[in-house]
Design a protein around this motif. Structure first.
Motif, mmCIF file in Angstrom:
data_model
loop_
_atom_site.group_PDB
_atom_site.id
_atom_site.type_symbol
_atom_site.label_atom_id
_atom_site.label_comp_id
_atom_site.label_asym_id
_atom_site.label_seq_id
_atom_site.Cartn_x
_atom_site.Cartn_y
_atom_site.Cartn_z
ATOM 1 N N THR A 96 76.835 40.193 -0.095
ATOM 2 C CA THR A 96 75.323 40.336 -0.378
ATOM 3 C C THR A 96 75.022 41.687 -0.724
ATOM 4 N N GLU A 97 73.821 41.855 -1.233
ATOM 5 C CA GLU A 97 73.589 43.105 -1.719
ATOM 6 C C GLU A 97 73.470 44.407 -0.486
ATOM 7 N N GLU A 98 73.104 43.949 0.715
ATOM 8 C CA GLU A 98 73.082 44.897 1.747
ATOM 9 C C GLU A 98 74.719 45.257 1.986
ATOM 10 N N LYS A 99 75.327 44.187 2.139
ATOM 11 C CA LYS A 99 76.946 44.549 2.490
ATOM 12 C C LYS A 99 77.532 45.454 1.270
ATOM 13 N N GLN A 100 77.183 45.252 0.002
ATOM 14 C CA GLN A 100 77.498 46.242 -0.971
ATOM 15 C C GLN A 100 77.086 47.493 -0.870
ATOM 16 N N GLU A 101 75.889 47.619 -0.506
ATOM 17 C CA GLU A 101 75.199 49.077 -0.344
ATOM 18 C C GLU A 101 76.219 49.651 0.938
ATOM 19 N N GLU A 102 76.187 48.957 2.075
ATOM 20 C CA GLU A 102 77.268 49.478 2.852
ATOM 21 C C GLU A 102 78.610 49.886 2.647
ATOM 22 N N LEU A 103 79.074 49.159 1.789
ATOM 23 C CA LEU A 103 80.451 49.482 1.573
ATOM 24 C C LEU A 103 80.644 50.486 0.647
ATOM 25 N N GLU B 288 81.699 59.865 -4.160
ATOM 26 C CA GLU B 288 80.503 59.747 -5.179
ATOM 27 C C GLU B 288 80.993 59.035 -6.338
ATOM 28 N N ASP B 289 82.153 59.772 -7.082
ATOM 29 C CA ASP B 289 82.692 59.223 -8.292
ATOM 30 C C ASP B 289 83.055 57.811 -8.196
ATOM 31 N N THR B 290 83.681 57.255 -7.409
ATOM 32 C CA THR B 290 84.191 55.960 -7.044
ATOM 33 C C THR B 290 83.005 55.147 -6.980
ATOM 34 N N ALA B 291 82.030 55.383 -6.186
ATOM 35 C CA ALA B 291 80.704 54.533 -5.794
ATOM 36 C C ALA B 291 80.053 54.552 -7.300
ATOM 37 N N SER B 292 79.770 55.633 -7.936
ATOM 38 C CA SER B 292 79.097 55.430 -9.174
ATOM 39 C C SER B 292 79.916 54.487 -10.248
ATOM 40 N N GLU B 293 81.109 54.590 -10.359
ATOM 41 C CA GLU B 293 81.981 53.783 -11.217
ATOM 42 C C GLU B 293 81.743 52.336 -10.837
ATOM 43 N N VAL B 294 81.953 51.972 -9.585
ATOM 44 C CA VAL B 294 82.010 50.799 -9.038
ATOM 45 C C VAL B 294 80.617 50.034 -9.318
ATOM 46 N N GLU B 295 79.674 50.972 -9.080
ATOM 47 C CA GLU B 295 78.054 50.364 -9.280
ATOM 48 C C GLU B 295 77.883 50.086 -10.862
ATOM 49 N N THR B 296 78.446 50.737 -11.851
ATOM 50 C CA THR B 296 78.240 50.572 -13.209
ATOM 51 C C THR B 296 78.905 49.289 -13.398
ATOM 52 N N LEU B 297 80.260 49.102 -12.892
ATOM 53 C CA LEU B 297 80.989 47.793 -13.084
ATOM 54 C C LEU B 297 80.182 46.668 -12.562
ATOM 55 N N LEU B 298 79.587 46.787 -11.049
ATOM 56 C CA LEU B 298 78.877 45.889 -10.678
ATOM 57 C C LEU B 298 77.725 45.138 -11.635
ATOM 58 N N GLU B 299 77.141 46.061 -12.442
ATOM 59 C CA GLU B 299 76.131 45.555 -13.102
ATOM 60 C C GLU B 299 76.334 44.797 -14.473
ATOM 61 N N TYR B 300 77.642 44.574 -14.690
ATOM 62 C CA TYR B 300 77.975 43.536 -15.824
ATOM 63 C C TYR B 300 78.228 42.300 -15.218
ATOM 64 N N GLU B 301 78.019 41.291 -16.023
ATOM 65 C CA GLU B 301 77.999 39.817 -15.429
ATOM 66 C C GLU B 301 79.341 39.666 -15.198
ATOM 67 N N GLU B 302 79.390 38.982 -14.058
ATOM 68 C CA GLU B 302 80.892 38.750 -13.433
ATOM 69 C C GLU B 302 82.041 38.140 -14.541
ATOM 70 N N ASP B 303 81.391 37.131 -15.354
ATOM 71 C CA ASP B 303 82.298 36.648 -16.345
ATOM 72 C C ASP B 303 82.289 37.028 -17.755
ATOM 73 N N SER B 304 81.879 38.398 -17.950
ATOM 74 C CA SER B 304 81.891 39.140 -19.083
ATOM 75 C C SER B 304 83.173 40.054 -19.055
ATOM 76 N N ALA B 305 83.487 40.644 -20.409
ATOM 77 C CA ALA B 305 84.577 41.598 -20.516
ATOM 78 C C ALA B 305 84.318 42.888 -19.387
ATOM 79 N N GLY B 306 83.097 43.297 -19.495
ATOM 80 C CA GLY B 306 82.610 44.310 -18.727
ATOM 81 C C GLY B 306 82.864 44.282 -17.088
ATOM 82 N N GLY B 307 82.570 42.920 -16.750
ATOM 83 C CA GLY B 307 82.878 42.729 -15.474
ATOM 84 C C GLY B 307 84.206 42.455 -14.912
ATOM 85 N N ARG B 308 85.174 42.154 -15.749
ATOM 86 C CA ARG B 308 86.484 41.974 -15.594
ATOM 87 C C ARG B 308 87.356 43.488 -15.699
#
Lengths: 442, 442
Positions: free
Chosen positions: B89-96, B102-122
């Motif tokens: 869930t989104e709350e759990k995502q925020e918590e984790l 900061e660097d990792t968190a922002s990279e992970v956030e960018t990746l989370l924005e892609y559709e899960e089944d798109s190249a970006g999501g993979r």
């Protein structure tokens, strides 16, 4: 083609990947193909040959002069050669083997002896091994010299003097380690291997579970026999999925054709694959018919009952197919094991229960609207519900029982399940009708 | 567990692969799991975390002390983190996310924005790039330093100063080249890439066609955004095949569950996935019923006709399902394109013709044996033949038309096709019967 056009083709071509060139080749006329193929140097030619089908491979190999041919074969990846040869007749195989040097020919012959869908049939002998006693700098120098012939040097397997697999080391580890370290000090000893007679589906499962790039293949004495790389496994996973889907529809892997197969051959294979299931369907259908005949009295007295026969049979078939498809696939990908099987069964029946409730209400109401006899509507509704729950249970149990008996669960195909469920569904319908009409209508 | 037992577990454990350890963890009670997990050092812990499901991932991450947690997260492969988070869930995502630097968190956030089944999501952002101006010795030294964080260094992508993808070079090439050569001289400029919004199924097709180990992902300006490695593609191919199979049975990918999903959730998903197709079946079944009702006169006059209804409907359904399953799969793996479509259609109809001949003879003879009226037997035989050929044609055409219209061919599912073919089959049967009985029996 004029000289100018040649150059244009060449220039365009150099930007293309070999897989694309091979696709273009398949489309060309035989003559153009030869002309085009002669334009390629031996490295390009061997890359293109790795990508074409068996028939075209043999045609092109035969069309080359001897010198180029031996260079091209030497440069090709061995598992690809084996792959092409296994699609040809034995005479053709002999002929093509005679074009190879003795070493290659004997290695290829060994590989041809394995079942095509076993680990041995998928492996290549183009690999380099290191031994435990080597130091890192010697190992790197050794790889540098032997790299060109090898399928991969990113993960290299380590053997002892007897050729027994003892470890694995990555090129990455080699590069970051200090030059005088011994291989045995930094190699990973817990190397997971497969036996050469292992089924390719199991090999694919291991690749997918462990995220491997390459796996070693050993014989029963743990001697390293070959390696399998992940690019071949992509094909295996796709092939196995296609096989499951075909079996599911009541056909077989015989129907997985190569693009250059003749039309008549494809029809023969299709008929051979599908007919057995259809003949089973005929006998099932005759059995269903005998159920109808047995209750002919009830049917004659209540003509409206006939109207709901297709609906009941159709729903049962579809619910049964849904349950069995999902169960067969879940078994194939390893979801249904041990106590999970019991849980899956109850979940499927629960789903059948919920779906049955919704559908029987809709059908009961529809029956009232079109037919207006309350008794018939009730019978149709109750039969629909029982039919759906039974179908869900049968669809789930049959593949599980097959699995338990060591029969391929995919034998619980759509034709098989829908035929079985037709019989149970009609029996439920007519026996209910006979009993209830007898009770309520007199 | 006593201290002695601890040690035994540790010793045993060190021989196990992380994927196996993760499997064991899923089986343990929560308490034992925490105890066991605390025994692992941060490297082992991060490897195990890469293999567990989303729920367990979040449970274990929360149970760690801060210092170990940050080390573990740092050591994990980024695409795996994204994969776990996207299942929460989104709350759990925020918590984790708050546990990451900061660097990792922002990279992970960018990746989370892609559709899960798109190249970006993979894709992952754990990669190293080289630039065209580097020399080989500098490049190797650079890799040596940056290797530990990178997902792969066996194929390294090359960018210009603006970050635009310009080439690819393999570690193998780097190792055999002379140290003072420039990257731009030996790199391969014809690098095949995918856009970040490309569908994962297309990405898998490219991997399989070109036998890639890794592919670069770029944005619309050709800037390198991430890489996808082949191990993630194995999962994609299996997932897409499962999705196709489920759709085929008249269900959906909603039913592809994670092992730790609650039972009620699985039932709800199953019902939601399957019910729409079953409701379509109901209306199809009612339509079939109305065909029967329309010919009630013929049926009443010739009660024996009812006996063959299940057989005819069942055969049509099965033949139609065979043709449509094989057509849908052939479209999915790319066999049916352009003029191949026309050929496939004729081959399927030819198969239907052959199968129809055999089956109609068997059924006609069976009808004579059980019923003995020549006219009825002839009607059943002719209806069977027409029914099979029609079913084969419908089963092949419908998915092709859907494909042409831009609808997913898998919508031509088994329930859809068998319901359609039920209606055509019964119409053929009863209209033939009405006409022929009228002609021959009076």
């Amino acid at each position: 083609l004029e000289i100018g056009a040649y150059e244009a083709v060449r220039a365009l071509d150099e930007k293309l990947h070999y897989a694309d060139r091979a696709e273009i080749m398949e489309e060309l006329s035989e003559e153009l193909r030869q002309t085009y193929f002669e334009l390629l140097d031996f490295e390009e030619a061997s890359e293109v040959l790795e990508e074409v089908g068996s028939e075209l491979f043999s045609e092109l190999i035969e069309g080359m002069d001897e010198e180029k041919r031996s260079k091209v074969i030497d440069n090709m990846s061995q598992d690809d050669i084996v792959d092409k040869l296994s699609g040809l007749t034995e005479e053709k195989q002999e002929e093509l083997l005679s074009y190879m040097d003795e070493d290659t020919a004997s290695e290829v012959e060994t590989l041809l002896e394995y079942e095509e869908d076993s680990a041995g049939g998928r492996m290549t002998k183009d690999y380099v091994t290191l031994t435990t006693e080597m130091t890192i700098d010697i190992a790197i120098e050794y790889l540098r010299q032997n790299a060109p012939g090898a399928e991969t040097i990113y993960y290299v397997f380590v053997t002892d003097e007897a050729g027994i697999l003892t470890g694995v080391i990555s090129l990455r580890q080699l590069i970051v380690a200090s030059p005088e370290t011994k291989i045995s000090e930094i190699m990973n000893e817990n190397v997971i291997s497969v036996y050469d007679d292992e089924d390719q589906e199991e090999v694919a499962r291991l690749f997918s579970k462990y995220d491997f790039m390459v796996m070693p293949v050993v014989d029963k004495e743990e001697k390293l026999k070959g390696i399998i790389t992940v690019d071949d496994i992509l094909d295996v996973i796709e092939e196995e999925a296609t096989e499951d889907i075909y079996k599911f529809a009541g056909s077989s892997d015989l129907e997985i054709y190569e693009e250059d197969d003749a039309s008549w051959l494809r029809v023969v294979r299709s008929v051979r694959s599908r007919l057995p299931w259809l003949i089973i369907t005929i006998f099932g259908g005759l059995l269903s018919g005998s159920v109808v005949a047995r209750y002919q009295g009830t049917l004659d007295a209540n003509a409206a009952l006939a109207m709901f026969m297709p609906l009941l049979a159709g729903m049962g078939g579809n619910v049964g197919t849904q349950s069995s498809t999902i169960t067969v696939r879940s078994i194939a990908v390893g979801y249904v094991e041990g106590k999970e099987a019991v849980r899956t069964f109850f979940l499927e029946v629960a789903t059948g229960f919920a779906v049955g409730l919704v559908c029987s209400v809709i059908v009961g109401l529809a029956a009232m609207l079109t037919n207006s006899s309350t008794v018939i509507s009730l019978i149709v509704g109750i039969a629909m519900f029982s039919n759906i729950v039974t179908a869900a249970a049968i669809g789930t149990l049959v593949p599980m029982i097959f699995k338990k008996l060591g029969v391929d669960p995919a034998v619980a195909s759509a034709p098989f399940i829908s035929t079985t469920v037709d019989i149970t569904g009609l029996t439920i319908y007519f026996s209910l009708a006979t009993v209830l009409i007898g009770k309520w209508m007199i």
